[in-house]
Design an enzyme around this catalytic site. Structure first.
Site, PDB file in Angstrom:
ATOM      1  N   ARG A 113      82.141  65.882  29.002  1.00 33.02           N
ATOM      2  CA  ARG A 113      82.218  66.131  27.992  1.00 33.02           C
ATOM      3  C   ARG A 113      83.611  66.646  28.217  1.00 33.02           C
ATOM      4  NH1 ARG A 113      79.908  62.785  26.907  1.00 33.02           N
ATOM      5  NH2 ARG A 113      78.242  63.116  24.554  1.00 33.02           N
TER       6      ARG A 113
ATOM      7  N   GLU B 238      88.359  63.761  20.543  1.00 29.52           N
ATOM      8  CA  GLU B 238      88.433  62.481  20.771  1.00 29.52           C
ATOM      9  C   GLU B 238      88.343  61.752  19.488  1.00 29.52           C
ATOM     10  OE1 GLU B 238      85.799  61.038  23.742  1.00 29.52           O
ATOM     11  OE2 GLU B 238      85.796  62.193  25.037  1.00 29.52           O
TER      12      GLU B 238
ATOM     13  N   HIS C  62      86.854  57.396  27.079  1.00 28.86           N
ATOM     14  CA  HIS C  62      85.517  57.293  27.187  1.00 28.86           C
ATOM     15  C   HIS C  62      85.200  56.269  27.784  1.00 28.86           C
ATOM     16  CE1 HIS C  62      82.364  60.051  25.509  1.00 28.86           C
ATOM     17  NE2 HIS C  62      81.781  59.298  26.491  1.00 28.86           N
TER      18      HIS C  62
END
Ligand code: DGY
Length: 321
Positions: free
Chosen positions: A239, A268, A286
């Site tokens: 993360r 994000e 991601h």
């Protein structure tokens, strides 16, 4: 008995959506449009369950705004830092996640980032695409070799262990920091570090694989980056908020770490644009779990949890605060 109604917030692979429609009344998002929290709460009216994912921020306010009919939130993600679990529990809403099914895909991306960042792959590829490659050069584009070096894993859970297994194929010595030391059989020779500081000192490659928790947020700070050895490569597939962006960008400018491979970011998709000015970062949007088989398995695992719940059983992946 009427079939439960499920709000599936994003578009998932056909196989998983078809399975959902076989068992439930489904509200799909075929356009895969990101919903705001207000839109999600509105779309959830009359639903019995939510099948959200990492892009759906379900903080306490959102949880409290959900209709009383919602009994379970089955997130199709292993991480559940986007959900306020305590707020859900306080409302008697069960929460489940999807561990295991994305372990290998995510660990593969960690290895890709390690190699790509260490060897300057993004800059080299851009050079070719832009037609700027003039000649093979004995001293041009020299990268960092990782074989035989020390792989330091922050968070030796399922994904950390898979990264370790893959790194062993490169002859790397495995070090890790975790809340607790693994049993020797599980550790497979990996060296435990009681503190993150101790791990950073030996991190030729630092792979971040811990969950985002109050303890790990901001853990990669200036003091710890200063402990890294020369030529260290930092990889984050966990993360974004475990890393302080300003600090990492400053560190990358001074060579500590020498390079970074990042698949996850704070805020994000509005990541810190300072990364774009650096040649020693390899950035991915991601992609850790982004294969058809893994994304299908994630949604199906969320459905397994819903099936158990609506049959009156305890779902396998129940999470608690
Ligand atoms: C997860 O499931 O938490 C991942 O970040 C998605 O790739």
């Amino acid at each position: 008995m009427a079939r439960p109604t499920i709000l599936i917030t994003r578009k998932w692979p056909d196989q998983a959506q078809a399975r959902a429609a076989d068992s439930y009344e489904v509200r799909l998002n075929e356009d895969d449009r990101l919903m705001t929290t207000d839109e999600l709460v509105r779309a959830a009216q009359g639903c019995d369950a939510l099948l959200p994912t990492v892009t759906d921020r379900l903080d306490a306010a959102a949880i409290n705004a959900l209709p009383a009919s919602i009994k379970i939130i089955a997130t199709a993600s292993v991480g559940y830092d986007h959900i306020d679990i305590a707020a859900a529990q306080a409302r008697g809403i069960a929460v489940t996640n999807t561990p295991d099914v994305l372990t290998e895909a995510t660990a593969e991306i960690a290895i890709l980032l390690m190699l790509g960042a260490a060897r300057g792959a993004p800059v080299a590829e851009r050079m070719l695409r832009q037609g700027d490659w003039k000649s093979w050069s004995p001293t041009g584009m020299l990268g960092i070799e990782v074989s035989g070096k020390r792989m330091a894993i922050l968070g030796m859970g399922r994904i950390g262990k898979s990264v370790a297994r893959k790194a062993r194929a490169f002859g790397m010595e495995i070090h890790y920091h975790n809340r607790r030391a693994l049993d020797p059989g599980e550790a497979e020779g990996a060296i435990f570090h009681e503190t993150a500081d101790s791990l950073f000192k030996v991190a030729d490659v630092l792979s971040i694989n811990c969950a985002s928790t109050p303890e790990t947020r901001g853990l990669v700070n200036a003091d710890r980056l200063a402990l890294l050895p020369d030529d260290a490569v930092l990889v984050n597939t966990a993360r974004g908020d475990i890393v302080d962006d300003e600090t990492l960008i400053a560190g990358l400018k001074t060579g500590r770490p020498a390079a970074a491979g990042l698949d996850v970011f704070n805020n994000e998709p509005n990541f810190h644009r300072g990364y774009l000015e650096l040649g020693n970062v390899f950035l991915l949007p991601h992609l850790g779990s982004a294969t058809l088989s893994t994304r299908t398995a994630m949604a199906e695992r969320a459905l397994d949890n819903l099936d158990a719940f609506f049959k009156g059983n305890r779902p396998g992946d129940l999470v608690t605060a």
